[in-house]
Design an enzyme around this catalytic site. Structure first.
Site, PDB file in Angstrom:
ATOM      1  N   TRP A 100       0.821  -1.215   0.000  1.00  0.00           N
ATOM      2  CA  TRP A 100       0.000   0.000   0.000  1.00  0.00           C
ATOM      3  C   TRP A 100       0.850   1.258   0.000  1.00  0.00           C
ATOM      4  O   TRP A 100       0.497   2.257  -0.634  1.00  0.00           O
ATOM      5  CB  TRP A 100      -0.973  -0.021   1.177  1.00  0.00           C
ATOM      6  CG  TRP A 100      -1.860  -1.225   1.097  1.00  0.00           C
ATOM      7  CD1 TRP A 100      -1.859  -2.318   1.905  1.00  0.00           C
ATOM      8  CD2 TRP A 100      -2.840  -1.484   0.085  1.00  0.00           C
ATOM      9  NE1 TRP A 100      -2.790  -3.238   1.469  1.00  0.00           N
ATOM     10  CE2 TRP A 100      -3.407  -2.749   0.363  1.00  0.00           C
ATOM     11  CE3 TRP A 100      -3.307  -0.751  -1.021  1.00  0.00           C
ATOM     12  CZ2 TRP A 100      -4.409  -3.316  -0.435  1.00  0.00           C
ATOM     13  CZ3 TRP A 100      -4.300  -1.311  -1.807  1.00  0.00           C
ATOM     14  CH2 TRP A 100      -4.845  -2.579  -1.511  1.00  0.00           C
ATOM     15  N   ASP A 167      -1.083   7.244   6.319  1.00  0.00           N
ATOM     16  CA  ASP A 167      -2.187   6.350   6.010  1.00  0.00           C
ATOM     17  C   ASP A 167      -2.352   5.424   7.206  1.00  0.00           C
ATOM     18  O   ASP A 167      -1.537   4.539   7.444  1.00  0.00           O
ATOM     19  CB  ASP A 167      -1.869   5.552   4.737  1.00  0.00           C
ATOM     20  CG  ASP A 167      -2.917   4.492   4.414  1.00  0.00           C
ATOM     21  OD1 ASP A 167      -3.902   4.362   5.160  1.00  0.00           O
ATOM     22  OD2 ASP A 167      -2.718   3.783   3.397  1.00  0.00           O
ATOM     23  N   LYS A 191     -11.585  -1.233   8.894  1.00  0.00           N
ATOM     24  CA  LYS A 191     -10.834  -2.091   9.806  1.00  0.00           C
ATOM     25  C   LYS A 191     -11.314  -1.906  11.248  1.00  0.00           C
ATOM     26  O   LYS A 191     -11.660  -2.868  11.911  1.00  0.00           O
ATOM     27  CB  LYS A 191      -9.332  -1.778   9.731  1.00  0.00           C
ATOM     28  CG  LYS A 191      -8.765  -1.689   8.328  1.00  0.00           C
ATOM     29  CD  LYS A 191      -8.862  -2.985   7.545  1.00  0.00           C
ATOM     30  CE  LYS A 191      -8.164  -2.858   6.195  1.00  0.00           C
ATOM     31  NZ  LYS A 191      -8.308  -4.048   5.356  1.00  0.00           N
TER      32      LYS A 191
END
Length: 355
Positions: A100, A167, A191
Protein backbone atom coordinates in the site's frame (compact mmCIF):
# COMPACT_ATOMS: atom_id res chain seq x y z
CA UNK A 1 -19.31 -19.51 16.75
CA UNK A 2 -17.27 -18.09 13.89
CA UNK A 3 -13.97 -16.37 14.70
CA UNK A 4 -13.36 -13.74 12.01
CA UNK A 5 -9.66 -13.01 11.45
CA UNK A 6 -10.24 -11.51 8.00
CA UNK A 7 -7.97 -8.64 6.97
CA UNK A 8 -10.40 -6.73 4.77
CA UNK A 9 -13.90 -5.59 5.84
CA UNK A 10 -13.96 -5.21 9.58
CA UNK A 11 -15.37 -7.26 12.39
CA UNK A 12 -17.82 -5.11 14.34
CA UNK A 13 -19.39 -5.58 17.78
CA UNK A 14 -22.61 -7.61 17.84
CA UNK A 15 -24.57 -4.73 19.33
CA UNK A 16 -23.52 -2.48 16.45
CA UNK A 17 -24.75 -5.03 13.90
CA UNK A 18 -28.04 -5.37 15.79
CA UNK A 19 -28.75 -1.64 16.00
CA UNK A 20 -27.72 -1.10 12.38
CA UNK A 21 -30.03 -3.92 11.26
CA UNK A 22 -32.96 -2.29 13.03
CA UNK A 23 -32.18 1.03 11.35
CA UNK A 24 -32.24 -0.64 7.94
CA UNK A 25 -35.95 -1.33 8.57
CA UNK A 26 -36.89 1.76 10.58
CA UNK A 27 -34.40 4.48 11.46
CA UNK A 28 -35.17 6.08 14.84
CA UNK A 29 -38.93 5.72 14.44
CA UNK A 30 -39.03 7.73 11.22
CA UNK A 31 -40.75 4.96 9.30
CA UNK A 32 -37.91 5.16 6.80
CA UNK A 33 -34.81 3.01 6.38
CA UNK A 34 -31.40 4.52 7.07
CA UNK A 35 -30.72 3.48 3.48
CA UNK A 36 -33.36 5.84 2.13
CA UNK A 37 -33.38 8.93 4.36
CA UNK A 38 -32.25 12.15 2.77
CA UNK A 39 -28.67 13.13 3.42
CA UNK A 40 -30.00 16.67 3.77
CA UNK A 41 -32.51 15.70 6.43
CA UNK A 42 -32.30 16.86 10.03
CA UNK A 43 -31.98 13.22 11.09
CA UNK A 44 -28.84 12.61 9.05
CA UNK A 45 -27.36 16.00 9.90
CA UNK A 46 -27.51 14.85 13.51
CA UNK A 47 -25.78 11.57 12.59
CA UNK A 48 -22.87 13.18 10.76
CA UNK A 49 -22.49 15.83 13.47
CA UNK A 50 -22.30 13.17 16.19
CA UNK A 51 -19.88 11.06 14.16
CA UNK A 52 -17.55 14.03 13.74
CA UNK A 53 -17.87 14.90 17.43
CA UNK A 54 -16.97 11.32 18.43
CA UNK A 55 -13.93 11.29 16.14
CA UNK A 56 -12.74 14.58 17.62
CA UNK A 57 -13.29 13.35 21.17
CA UNK A 58 -11.77 9.87 20.80
CA UNK A 59 -8.72 11.08 18.86
CA UNK A 60 -8.46 14.33 20.84
CA UNK A 61 -8.30 16.33 17.61
CA UNK A 62 -6.89 19.82 18.28
CA UNK A 63 -8.41 23.05 17.06
CA UNK A 64 -7.39 24.01 13.54
CA UNK A 65 -8.11 20.59 12.01
CA UNK A 66 -11.04 19.55 9.83
CA UNK A 67 -12.61 16.09 10.09
CA UNK A 68 -13.91 14.85 6.74
CA UNK A 69 -15.90 11.79 5.67
CA UNK A 70 -15.07 11.05 2.04
CA UNK A 71 -15.41 8.19 -0.43
CA UNK A 72 -12.99 6.29 -2.65
CA UNK A 73 -11.06 4.58 0.13
CA UNK A 74 -7.39 5.08 0.88
CA UNK A 75 -6.69 4.45 -2.81
CA UNK A 76 -8.33 7.76 -3.70
CA UNK A 77 -6.26 9.46 -1.03
CA UNK A 78 -3.11 8.22 -2.78
CA UNK A 79 -3.99 10.75 -5.49
CA UNK A 80 -5.75 13.43 -3.44
CA UNK A 81 -2.76 13.94 -1.14
CA UNK A 82 -0.30 15.01 -3.87
CA UNK A 83 -3.03 16.89 -5.74
CA UNK A 84 -3.59 19.05 -2.67
CA UNK A 85 -0.11 19.20 -1.13
CA UNK A 86 2.48 18.93 -3.90
CA UNK A 87 3.20 22.26 -5.64
CA UNK A 88 4.73 22.64 -9.07
CA UNK A 89 8.50 22.22 -8.80
CA UNK A 90 8.27 20.61 -5.36
CA UNK A 91 8.83 17.03 -4.32
CA UNK A 92 7.46 14.70 -1.65
CA UNK A 93 9.24 12.06 0.42
CA UNK A 94 7.75 8.58 0.82
CA UNK A 95 8.65 5.64 3.05
CA UNK A 96 8.21 2.28 1.29
CA UNK A 97 7.07 -0.43 3.72
CA UNK A 98 4.81 -2.61 1.59
CA UNK A 99 2.18 -2.89 -1.13
CA UNK A 100 0.00 0.00 0.00
CA UNK A 101 2.92 2.35 0.60
CA UNK A 102 4.22 1.43 -2.86
CA UNK A 103 0.84 2.12 -4.45
CA UNK A 104 0.63 5.49 -2.70
CA UNK A 105 4.03 6.48 -4.09
CA UNK A 106 3.14 5.17 -7.57
CA UNK A 107 0.03 7.36 -7.71
CA UNK A 108 1.93 10.40 -6.42
CA UNK A 109 4.53 9.96 -9.16
CA UNK A 110 1.80 10.60 -11.72
CA UNK A 111 1.29 14.04 -10.21
CA UNK A 112 4.77 15.20 -9.24
CA UNK A 113 8.28 14.31 -8.14
CA UNK A 114 8.65 11.63 -5.45
CA UNK A 115 11.67 10.69 -3.35
CA UNK A 116 11.68 7.23 -1.73
CA UNK A 117 13.66 7.91 1.43
CA UNK A 118 13.90 4.27 2.52
CA UNK A 119 12.48 0.84 1.68
CA UNK A 120 12.30 -2.58 3.30
CA UNK A 121 11.67 -4.35 -0.01
CA UNK A 122 15.08 -6.03 0.28
CA UNK A 123 13.64 -8.37 2.94
CA UNK A 124 10.09 -8.64 1.59
CA UNK A 125 8.95 -5.79 3.83
CA UNK A 126 9.47 -7.79 7.01
CA UNK A 127 10.77 -4.77 8.94
CA UNK A 128 10.39 -1.00 9.21
CA UNK A 129 13.42 0.97 7.95
CA UNK A 130 15.26 2.98 10.59
CA UNK A 131 17.71 5.92 10.61
CA UNK A 132 16.76 7.37 7.24
CA UNK A 133 16.90 11.05 6.35
CA UNK A 134 13.90 13.08 5.21
CA UNK A 135 14.99 16.10 3.15
CA UNK A 136 14.00 19.30 4.93
CA UNK A 137 12.78 20.85 1.68
CA UNK A 138 10.23 18.08 1.04
CA UNK A 139 6.72 19.39 0.46
CA UNK A 140 5.55 16.59 2.74
CA UNK A 141 6.54 13.18 4.09
CA UNK A 142 4.19 10.21 3.65
CA UNK A 143 4.17 6.82 5.34
CA UNK A 144 1.82 3.91 6.06
CA UNK A 145 1.53 3.22 9.78
CA UNK A 146 0.40 -0.41 9.61
CA UNK A 147 1.18 -2.87 6.85
CA UNK A 148 -1.63 -5.40 6.73
CA UNK A 149 0.03 -7.84 4.34
CA UNK A 150 3.42 -8.03 6.04
CA UNK A 151 2.42 -7.63 9.68
CA UNK A 152 4.57 -4.60 10.53
CA UNK A 153 3.59 -1.37 12.26
CA UNK A 154 5.17 2.04 12.83
CA UNK A 155 4.48 2.99 16.44
CA UNK A 156 6.39 6.29 16.51
CA UNK A 157 6.26 9.00 13.88
CA UNK A 158 9.61 9.39 12.12
CA UNK A 159 11.37 12.57 13.19
CA UNK A 160 10.92 15.35 10.64
CA UNK A 161 10.04 19.03 10.49
CA UNK A 162 8.18 18.78 7.18
CA UNK A 163 4.40 18.26 6.98
CA UNK A 164 3.63 14.62 7.72
CA UNK A 165 0.92 12.56 6.05
CA UNK A 166 0.03 9.10 7.34
CA UNK A 167 -2.19 6.35 6.01
CA UNK A 168 -3.68 4.82 9.18
CA UNK A 169 -6.31 2.69 7.44
CA UNK A 170 -5.64 -0.44 9.47
CA UNK A 171 -4.68 0.91 12.90
CA UNK A 172 -6.69 4.11 13.33
CA UNK A 173 -8.53 4.11 16.69
CA UNK A 174 -6.57 1.05 17.88
CA UNK A 175 -3.93 2.96 19.85
CA UNK A 176 -3.36 6.42 21.22
CA UNK A 177 -1.77 8.97 18.90
CA UNK A 178 -0.98 12.65 19.15
CA UNK A 179 -2.88 14.13 16.22
CA UNK A 180 -0.90 17.36 16.51
CA UNK A 181 2.19 15.45 15.31
CA UNK A 182 0.52 14.97 11.92
CA UNK A 183 -0.68 17.33 9.26
CA UNK A 184 -2.97 14.90 7.48
CA UNK A 185 -4.27 11.49 8.58
CA UNK A 186 -6.39 9.35 6.31
CA UNK A 187 -7.97 5.97 6.90
CA UNK A 188 -10.42 3.70 5.15
CA UNK A 189 -13.03 2.92 7.79
CA UNK A 190 -13.30 -0.81 7.20
CA UNK A 191 -10.83 -2.09 9.81
CA UNK A 192 -11.64 -0.41 13.13
CA UNK A 193 -14.08 2.42 12.49
CA UNK A 194 -16.98 1.02 10.49
CA UNK A 195 -17.97 -0.66 7.22
CA UNK A 196 -16.35 -0.07 3.86
CA UNK A 197 -17.60 2.96 1.96
CA UNK A 198 -16.37 5.91 4.01
CA UNK A 199 -12.86 7.27 4.41
CA UNK A 200 -11.84 9.40 7.38
CA UNK A 201 -9.57 12.38 6.75
CA UNK A 202 -8.23 14.56 9.56
CA UNK A 203 -6.42 17.50 8.01
CA UNK A 204 -4.77 20.63 9.35
CA UNK A 205 -6.62 23.61 7.90
CA UNK A 206 -3.31 25.29 7.07
CA UNK A 207 -2.88 22.76 4.24
CA UNK A 208 -5.87 23.98 2.23
CA UNK A 209 -4.70 25.36 -1.10
CA UNK A 210 -1.10 24.41 -0.33
CA UNK A 211 -0.32 23.08 -3.81
CA UNK A 212 -1.23 26.37 -5.48
CA UNK A 213 -2.72 24.35 -8.33
CA UNK A 214 -6.24 24.36 -9.69
CA UNK A 215 -7.65 20.88 -9.13
CA UNK A 216 -11.11 19.38 -9.68
CA UNK A 217 -13.45 20.50 -6.91
CA UNK A 218 -14.34 16.93 -5.93
CA UNK A 219 -10.65 16.27 -5.15
CA UNK A 220 -10.11 19.49 -3.18
CA UNK A 221 -10.08 18.95 0.59
CA UNK A 222 -11.17 22.51 1.21
CA UNK A 223 -14.37 22.08 -0.81
CA UNK A 224 -15.34 19.11 1.34
CA UNK A 225 -14.49 20.95 4.55
CA UNK A 226 -16.60 23.97 3.58
CA UNK A 227 -19.51 21.67 2.72
CA UNK A 228 -19.32 19.70 5.96
CA UNK A 229 -18.48 16.48 4.09
CA UNK A 230 -21.62 16.91 1.99
CA UNK A 231 -20.22 18.44 -1.19
CA UNK A 232 -21.72 15.38 -2.86
CA UNK A 233 -24.02 12.70 -1.43
CA UNK A 234 -22.11 11.09 1.44
CA UNK A 235 -22.12 7.33 2.19
CA UNK A 236 -24.99 7.62 4.66
CA UNK A 237 -25.11 4.04 5.92
CA UNK A 238 -21.34 3.72 6.36
CA UNK A 239 -21.22 6.95 8.36
CA UNK A 240 -24.18 5.85 10.49
CA UNK A 241 -22.62 2.46 11.34
CA UNK A 242 -19.32 4.21 12.06
CA UNK A 243 -21.18 6.43 14.52
CA UNK A 244 -22.58 3.35 16.28
CA UNK A 245 -19.14 1.79 16.46
CA UNK A 246 -17.59 4.99 17.81
CA UNK A 247 -20.29 5.08 20.49
CA UNK A 248 -19.32 1.51 21.40
CA UNK A 249 -15.66 2.47 21.60
CA UNK A 250 -16.42 5.48 23.80
CA UNK A 251 -18.59 3.37 26.11
CA UNK A 252 -15.71 0.91 26.55
CA UNK A 253 -13.58 3.74 27.87
CA UNK A 254 -12.05 5.04 24.65
CA UNK A 255 -8.83 4.40 22.82
CA UNK A 256 -6.71 4.06 25.95
CA UNK A 257 -8.80 1.05 27.02
CA UNK A 258 -8.96 -0.60 23.59
CA UNK A 259 -5.21 -0.12 23.18
CA UNK A 260 -4.54 -2.16 26.32
CA UNK A 261 -6.87 -4.88 25.06
CA UNK A 262 -5.09 -4.89 21.71
CA UNK A 263 -1.68 -5.15 23.40
CA UNK A 264 -2.85 -8.18 25.39
CA UNK A 265 -4.41 -9.86 22.34
CA UNK A 266 -1.31 -9.39 20.21
CA UNK A 267 1.12 -10.39 22.95
CA UNK A 268 -0.88 -13.53 23.74
CA UNK A 269 -0.84 -14.69 20.11
CA UNK A 270 2.80 -13.79 19.48
CA UNK A 271 3.79 -15.69 22.64
CA UNK A 272 2.19 -18.83 21.24
CA UNK A 273 3.81 -18.37 17.84
CA UNK A 274 7.20 -18.04 19.52
CA UNK A 275 6.58 -21.02 21.80
CA UNK A 276 5.03 -23.47 19.34
CA UNK A 277 7.75 -25.34 17.39
CA UNK A 278 5.52 -25.64 14.32
CA UNK A 279 5.11 -21.89 13.76
CA UNK A 280 7.29 -18.81 13.39
CA UNK A 281 6.59 -15.12 12.90
CA UNK A 282 7.55 -13.35 9.69
CA UNK A 283 7.95 -9.75 10.90
CA UNK A 284 10.92 -8.32 12.79
CA UNK A 285 10.09 -8.63 16.49
CA UNK A 286 10.46 -4.90 17.21
CA UNK A 287 8.12 -4.03 14.33
CA UNK A 288 5.38 -6.60 14.90
CA UNK A 289 1.90 -5.27 14.19
CA UNK A 290 -0.82 -5.41 16.82
CA UNK A 291 -3.44 -5.52 14.09
CA UNK A 292 -2.17 -8.13 11.61
CA UNK A 293 -0.16 -11.07 12.94
CA UNK A 294 1.72 -12.87 10.16
CA UNK A 295 3.29 -16.29 10.65
CA UNK A 296 4.33 -19.39 8.73
CA UNK A 297 5.19 -23.01 9.47
CA UNK A 298 8.68 -24.42 9.71
CA UNK A 299 7.39 -27.17 7.45
CA UNK A 300 5.41 -25.42 4.68
CA UNK A 301 3.97 -28.73 3.49
CA UNK A 302 1.86 -28.81 6.66
CA UNK A 303 0.18 -25.45 6.07
CA UNK A 304 -2.76 -26.84 4.08
CA UNK A 305 -3.43 -29.35 6.84
CA UNK A 306 -3.45 -26.62 9.50
CA UNK A 307 -5.78 -24.49 7.38
CA UNK A 308 -8.17 -27.44 7.12
CA UNK A 309 -8.14 -27.84 10.90
CA UNK A 310 -8.68 -24.10 11.36
CA UNK A 311 -11.72 -24.29 9.11
CA UNK A 312 -13.11 -27.16 11.20
CA UNK A 313 -12.66 -25.00 14.31
CA UNK A 314 -14.53 -22.06 12.70
CA UNK A 315 -11.44 -19.87 12.31
CA UNK A 316 -12.19 -17.66 9.31
CA UNK A 317 -9.77 -15.68 7.14
CA UNK A 318 -6.38 -16.79 8.50
CA UNK A 319 -4.78 -17.75 5.19
CA UNK A 320 -1.83 -15.44 4.58
CA UNK A 321 -1.53 -13.05 1.67
CA UNK A 322 0.23 -14.57 -1.33
CA UNK A 323 3.10 -12.08 -0.88
CA UNK A 324 4.03 -13.67 2.45
CA UNK A 325 2.28 -17.03 2.48
CA UNK A 326 1.48 -18.95 5.63
CA UNK A 327 -1.10 -17.34 7.87
CA UNK A 328 -2.38 -13.94 8.87
CA UNK A 329 -4.59 -13.27 11.88
CA UNK A 330 -6.10 -9.80 11.74
CA UNK A 331 -7.08 -8.85 15.27
CA UNK A 332 -8.92 -5.56 14.96
CA UNK A 333 -10.64 -3.76 17.83
CA UNK A 334 -13.87 -5.77 17.97
CA UNK A 335 -12.19 -9.18 17.92
CA UNK A 336 -12.40 -10.64 21.42
CA UNK A 337 -9.67 -12.40 23.37
CA UNK A 338 -11.84 -15.54 23.18
CA UNK A 339 -11.17 -15.65 19.44
CA UNK A 340 -7.43 -15.34 20.08
CA UNK A 341 -7.68 -18.22 22.52
CA UNK A 342 -9.61 -20.30 19.98
CA UNK A 343 -6.78 -19.84 17.48
CA UNK A 344 -4.17 -20.69 20.09
CA UNK A 345 -6.10 -23.82 21.12
CA UNK A 346 -6.14 -24.91 17.48
CA UNK A 347 -2.38 -24.32 17.13
CA UNK A 348 -1.78 -26.41 20.25
CA UNK A 349 -4.13 -29.13 19.03
CA UNK A 350 -2.15 -29.29 15.80
CA UNK A 351 1.08 -29.47 17.77
CA UNK A 352 -0.21 -32.42 19.81
CA UNK A 353 -1.33 -34.25 16.68
CA UNK A 354 2.11 -33.93 15.10
CA UNK A 355 4.29 -34.76 18.08
Amino acid sequence: MKHNFGAGPCILPKEVFEEASRAVIDFNGTGLSILEISHRSKEFEEVIAETESLVRELLNVPAGYSVLFLQGGASQQFAMVPMNLLPEGGFASYLDTGVWATKAAKEAKKIGQIDIVASSSDQNYSYIPKDFAIPSDSSYFHYTSNNTIYGTEVFHKPNTSVPTVVDMSSDILSRTIDVSEFDLIYAGAQKNMGPAGVTLVVIKDELFGKSGKTIPTIFDYESHAKAGSMYNTPPVFSIYVSMLNLRWLKAKGGIEVIEQENIIKARTLYDEIDRNPFFKGTAAVEDRSRMNVTFVMDTPELEAEFLALAKERNLIGIKGHRSVGGFRASIYNALSISSINALIDTMREFEERKK
